[in-house]
Design an enzyme around this catalytic site. Structure first.
Site, PDB file in Angstrom:
ATOM      1  N   LYS A 189       0.846  -1.199   0.000  1.00  0.00           N
ATOM      2  CA  LYS A 189       0.000   0.000   0.000  1.00  0.00           C
ATOM      3  C   LYS A 189       0.885   1.253   0.000  1.00  0.00           C
ATOM      4  O   LYS A 189       0.683   2.159  -0.790  1.00  0.00           O
ATOM      5  CB  LYS A 189      -0.906  -0.028   1.231  1.00  0.00           C
ATOM      6  CG  LYS A 189      -1.891   1.079   1.281  1.00  0.00           C
ATOM      7  CD  LYS A 189      -2.870   0.850   2.430  1.00  0.00           C
ATOM      8  CE  LYS A 189      -3.715   2.097   2.648  1.00  0.00           C
ATOM      9  NZ  LYS A 189      -4.593   1.964   3.798  1.00  0.00           N
ATOM     10  N   GLU A 195      10.630  -4.802   4.144  1.00  0.00           N
ATOM     11  CA  GLU A 195      10.698  -6.197   3.705  1.00  0.00           C
ATOM     12  C   GLU A 195      10.351  -6.330   2.221  1.00  0.00           C
ATOM     13  O   GLU A 195      11.048  -7.007   1.458  1.00  0.00           O
ATOM     14  CB  GLU A 195       9.705  -7.061   4.494  1.00  0.00           C
ATOM     15  CG  GLU A 195      10.043  -7.283   5.944  1.00  0.00           C
ATOM     16  CD  GLU A 195       9.502  -6.204   6.864  1.00  0.00           C
ATOM     17  OE1 GLU A 195       9.309  -5.051   6.404  1.00  0.00           O
ATOM     18  OE2 GLU A 195       9.300  -6.509   8.051  1.00  0.00           O
ATOM     19  N   GLY A 238      -4.778  -2.294   5.163  1.00  0.00           N
ATOM     20  CA  GLY A 238      -4.049  -3.448   4.633  1.00  0.00           C
ATOM     21  C   GLY A 238      -4.696  -4.781   4.995  1.00  0.00           C
ATOM     22  O   GLY A 238      -4.912  -5.644   4.145  1.00  0.00           O
ATOM     23  N   ARG A 239      -5.044  -4.951   6.264  1.00  0.00           N
ATOM     24  CA  ARG A 239      -5.580  -6.251   6.698  1.00  0.00           C
ATOM     25  C   ARG A 239      -7.024  -6.468   6.269  1.00  0.00           C
ATOM     26  O   ARG A 239      -7.599  -7.514   6.544  1.00  0.00           O
ATOM     27  CB  ARG A 239      -5.421  -6.400   8.222  1.00  0.00           C
ATOM     28  CG  ARG A 239      -6.015  -5.279   9.027  1.00  0.00           C
ATOM     29  CD  ARG A 239      -5.546  -5.321  10.470  1.00  0.00           C
ATOM     30  NE  ARG A 239      -5.986  -4.149  11.229  1.00  0.00           N
ATOM     31  CZ  ARG A 239      -5.327  -2.999  11.283  1.00  0.00           C
ATOM     32  NH1 ARG A 239      -4.202  -2.839  10.610  1.00  0.00           N
ATOM     33  NH2 ARG A 239      -5.789  -1.997  12.010  1.00  0.00           N
ATOM     34  N   GLU A 324      -3.863  -6.819  15.172  1.00  0.00           N
ATOM     35  CA  GLU A 324      -3.393  -5.514  14.696  1.00  0.00           C
ATOM     36  C   GLU A 324      -4.532  -4.491  14.796  1.00  0.00           C
ATOM     37  O   GLU A 324      -4.306  -3.298  14.935  1.00  0.00           O
ATOM     38  CB  GLU A 324      -2.858  -5.604  13.252  1.00  0.00           C
ATOM     39  CG  GLU A 324      -1.962  -4.430  12.897  1.00  0.00           C
ATOM     40  CD  GLU A 324      -1.264  -4.553  11.553  1.00  0.00           C
ATOM     41  OE1 GLU A 324      -1.956  -4.558  10.521  1.00  0.00           O
ATOM     42  OE2 GLU A 324      -0.020  -4.644  11.516  1.00  0.00           O
ATOM     43  N   HIS A 355      -3.316 -33.279  18.561  1.00  0.00           N
ATOM     44  CA  HIS A 355      -2.158 -34.061  19.013  1.00  0.00           C
ATOM     45  C   HIS A 355      -1.026 -33.149  19.453  1.00  0.00           C
ATOM     46  O   HIS A 355       0.128 -33.562  19.511  1.00  0.00           O
ATOM     47  CB  HIS A 355      -1.732 -35.013  17.900  1.00  0.00           C
ATOM     48  CG  HIS A 355      -2.895 -35.878  17.487  1.00  0.00           C
ATOM     49  ND1 HIS A 355      -3.299 -36.962  18.224  1.00  0.00           N
ATOM     50  CD2 HIS A 355      -3.779 -35.743  16.467  1.00  0.00           C
ATOM     51  CE1 HIS A 355      -4.378 -37.492  17.655  1.00  0.00           C
ATOM     52  NE2 HIS A 355      -4.693 -36.766  16.590  1.00  0.00           N
ATOM     53  N   LYS A 458       9.941  -0.343  13.477  1.00  0.00           N
ATOM     54  CA  LYS A 458      10.438  -0.044  12.120  1.00  0.00           C
ATOM     55  C   LYS A 458      11.506   1.044  12.181  1.00  0.00           C
ATOM     56  O   LYS A 458      12.567   0.936  11.563  1.00  0.00           O
ATOM     57  CB  LYS A 458       9.289   0.467  11.235  1.00  0.00           C
ATOM     58  CG  LYS A 458       8.273  -0.566  10.829  1.00  0.00           C
ATOM     59  CD  LYS A 458       7.256   0.069   9.877  1.00  0.00           C
ATOM     60  CE  LYS A 458       6.039  -0.809   9.710  1.00  0.00           C
ATOM     61  NZ  LYS A 458       4.970  -0.183   8.934  1.00  0.00           N
TER      62      LYS A 458
HETATM   63  O1  F6P Z   1       3.701  -2.950   9.599  1.00  0.00           O
HETATM   64  C1  F6P Z   1       2.332  -3.208   9.567  1.00  0.00           C
HETATM   65  C2  F6P Z   1       1.762  -2.966   8.226  1.00  0.00           C
HETATM   66  O2  F6P Z   1       1.663  -1.592   8.013  1.00  0.00           O
HETATM   67  C3  F6P Z   1       0.407  -3.649   8.076  1.00  0.00           C
HETATM   68  O3  F6P Z   1      -0.616  -2.932   8.637  1.00  0.00           O
HETATM   69  C4  F6P Z   1       0.330  -3.809   6.610  1.00  0.00           C
HETATM   70  O4  F6P Z   1      -0.648  -4.754   6.245  1.00  0.00           O
HETATM   71  C5  F6P Z   1       1.745  -4.230   6.275  1.00  0.00           C
HETATM   72  O5  F6P Z   1       2.540  -3.510   7.177  1.00  0.00           O
HETATM   73  C6  F6P Z   1       2.180  -3.987   4.867  1.00  0.00           C
HETATM   74  O6  F6P Z   1       2.113  -2.626   4.520  1.00  0.00           O
HETATM   75  P1  F6P Z   1       2.243  -2.199   3.008  1.00  0.00           P
HETATM   76  O7  F6P Z   1       1.135  -2.779   2.231  1.00  0.00           O
HETATM   77  O8  F6P Z   1       2.217  -0.684   3.022  1.00  0.00           O
HETATM   78  O9  F6P Z   1       3.581  -2.697   2.501  1.00  0.00           O
END
Ligand code: F6P
Length: 469
Positions: A189, A195, A238-239, A324, A355, A458
């Protein structure tokens, strides 16, 4: 809209008092005294059956919980959510994920983007050009499409995922792949997430030539070199975004018709959520019983148990969605809350979980409310699912057995019954939890749609990196 503390509501005090009377009540007695209990405490609607008869709650509990929802202003909040009004007040945004599956009622930009998602998915599935799709994203830009591809993918296209900044994750997703026949979908987003940016750069270094992107930062995605950039909007968290172009990798795995069926299933739940009275409204009941368990029966965690191998990733998905969203300690007015908010959510696929950690569920020192999901996939699977819910509820008090073989029972659970792991049912299930999360946010007076808690880590990681430690 009501932004006072829930503890100031009359119903909150009444529930606290009412909880006292539940201390000595056992689920086994409730069922023995009322053969119609399972019937009375079940709702069949929106394509599923929700059986909450094994919750430690009765008619009075439900009435008081419904009063609490009313006193918290749930009808007004729900209408604001569904109309796309600003409900995320720290970021001054709506949380209008329901618009993404509203079909004929969706805004034009949503319909247009969905049309693009379906066309691209169809092209990629029928073309011979790409043998593999790799989704690069994390959190909400990964967990949803990953869950759907894993649960519902038909194998027409190989769809893989890399989310971790650990290079091993991308390496695994690229095993046996060739740059020429691999398409990367960079989903972010913000288009700044460390990452995802690191994995996108690593893909380029590997020789990747084909990129699509999904982002609300269209400029950055273009600069990166994506051939197709699909939009995301500020008003989708995002979620909550799996229904948007974020679901492109899932649409590739499922095919456009089945992706649409997913949206239709969710839409059915949206209508149910909008229209059903609180005491027959499945997501409202889920939320209220969750509040009952958390705040009045003092349960600190909850477990989700899909009896389906296809849905093995569901717990991870719901973890982000619930924790979250509602893992918050200050309310909408900025005051520290004096009550528990989101319980820790955990889980695994049944029967494998039986189990492993079910020992603690049955005989541990804490009661863990459980959500069981039966899809009627297989006799043995369903029998085990129901058996576990019964064992938790009723236990056994055979005096001939030594203490270590006794099961106290009286451990609350709900049983969700669906017919099959279909796109529509998975859409329904996810939408139910989305609304549950929102309703709990309303009750707890917290903003379920921001996630400031992830920022400090972060920033510190960037600082540590830049110092070269
Ligand atoms: O670090 C949390 C977060 O902001 C989530 O809320 C989100 O889903 C994820 O990182 C990924 O964010 P983006 O889509 O901006 O890379």
């Amino acid at each position: 809209m009501n932004t006072t503390s829930p503890t100031e509501c009359k119903a909150w005090a009444q529930l606290a008092h009412h909880a006292e009377s539940w201390r000595t009540v056992h689920l086994a007695d409730l069922f023995a005294n009322d053969p119609a209990r399972a019937q009375k405490f079940s709702v069949a609607a929106a394509g599923l059956r929700y059986d909450f008869s094994r919750q430690r709650a009765g008619a009075m509990t439900l009435r008081l919980l419904a009063h609490l929802a009313e006193q918290r202003g749930l009808p007004e909040w729900r209408s604001a959510l569904l109309k796309g009004e600003v409900v995320n007040d720290t970021e001054h945004r709506p949380a209008w994920h329901t618009a993404l599956r509203a079909g004929a009622f969706a805004p034009p930009e949503v319909s247009e983007t969905l049309g693009r998602v379906k066309r691209l998915a169809e092209e990629l599935r029928s073309g011979k050009r790409f043998k593999r799709i790799v989704n690069l994203g994390t959190g909400g830009s990964d967990l949803g499409p990953r869950l759907l591809a894993d649960a519902l993918g038909d194998g027409t296209l190989e769809v893989r995922f890399a989310a971790n900044v650990d290079p091993a994750d991308l390496a695994r997703a690229l095993e046996g792949a060739e740059p020429d026949s691999t398409l990367f979908i960079v989903v972010s987003k913000t288009f700044t997430t460390q990452e995802t940016m690191a994995n996108a750069a690593a893909a380029k270094a590997w020789g990747a030539r084909h990129f699509y992107a999904v982002s609300s930062n269209v400029e950055a995605a273009r600069r990166f070199g994506a051939a197709e950039v699909l939009p995301m909007w500020d008003w989708v968290g995002g979620r909550f975004s799996v229904w948007s172009a974020v679901g492109l990798a899932a649409a590739c795995a499922l095919g456009p018709e089945r992706f649409q069926a997913l949206l239709d299933g969710a839409f059915e739940v949206d209508r149910h959520f909008a229209e059903a009275p609180a005491e027959r409204n499945i997501p409202v009941l889920m939320a209220l019983l969750g509040v009952w368990n958390t705040n009045f029966l003092q349960c600190a965690t909850q477990v989700v148990l899909p009896y389906s191998n296809a849905l093995r990733l569901l717990p991870a998905y719901l973890q982000q969605l619930e924790m979250e969203s509602n893992g918050k300690r200050v309310d909408r007015a900025g005051r520290e809350v004096g009550y528990a908010t989101a319980p820790v959510l955990w889980g695994s696929e049944g029967t494998v979980s039986q189990h492993s950690f079910h020992q603690l569920l049955h005989q541990g020192t804490q009661a863990v409310p459980a959500d069981f999901f039966d899809f009627g996939l297989d006799e043995k699977l369903s029998a085990n699912c129901i058996a576990q819910a019964d064992a938790l509820a009723f236990g056994t008090s055979d005096p001939a057995l030594p203490p270590h073989r006794q099961y106290p029972g009286n451990r609350p659970s709900s049983l969700f019954r669906f017919e099959g792991v279909t796109p529509a049912n998975v859409g329904r299930l996810i939408a139910l939890y989305e609304h549950k999360v929102f309703v709990q946010g309303v009750i707890w007076n917290i903003n379920s749609f921001d996630q400031w808690g992830v920022e400090l880590g972060k920033q510190l990681a960037s600082r540590i990196l830049s110092k070269g430690q």
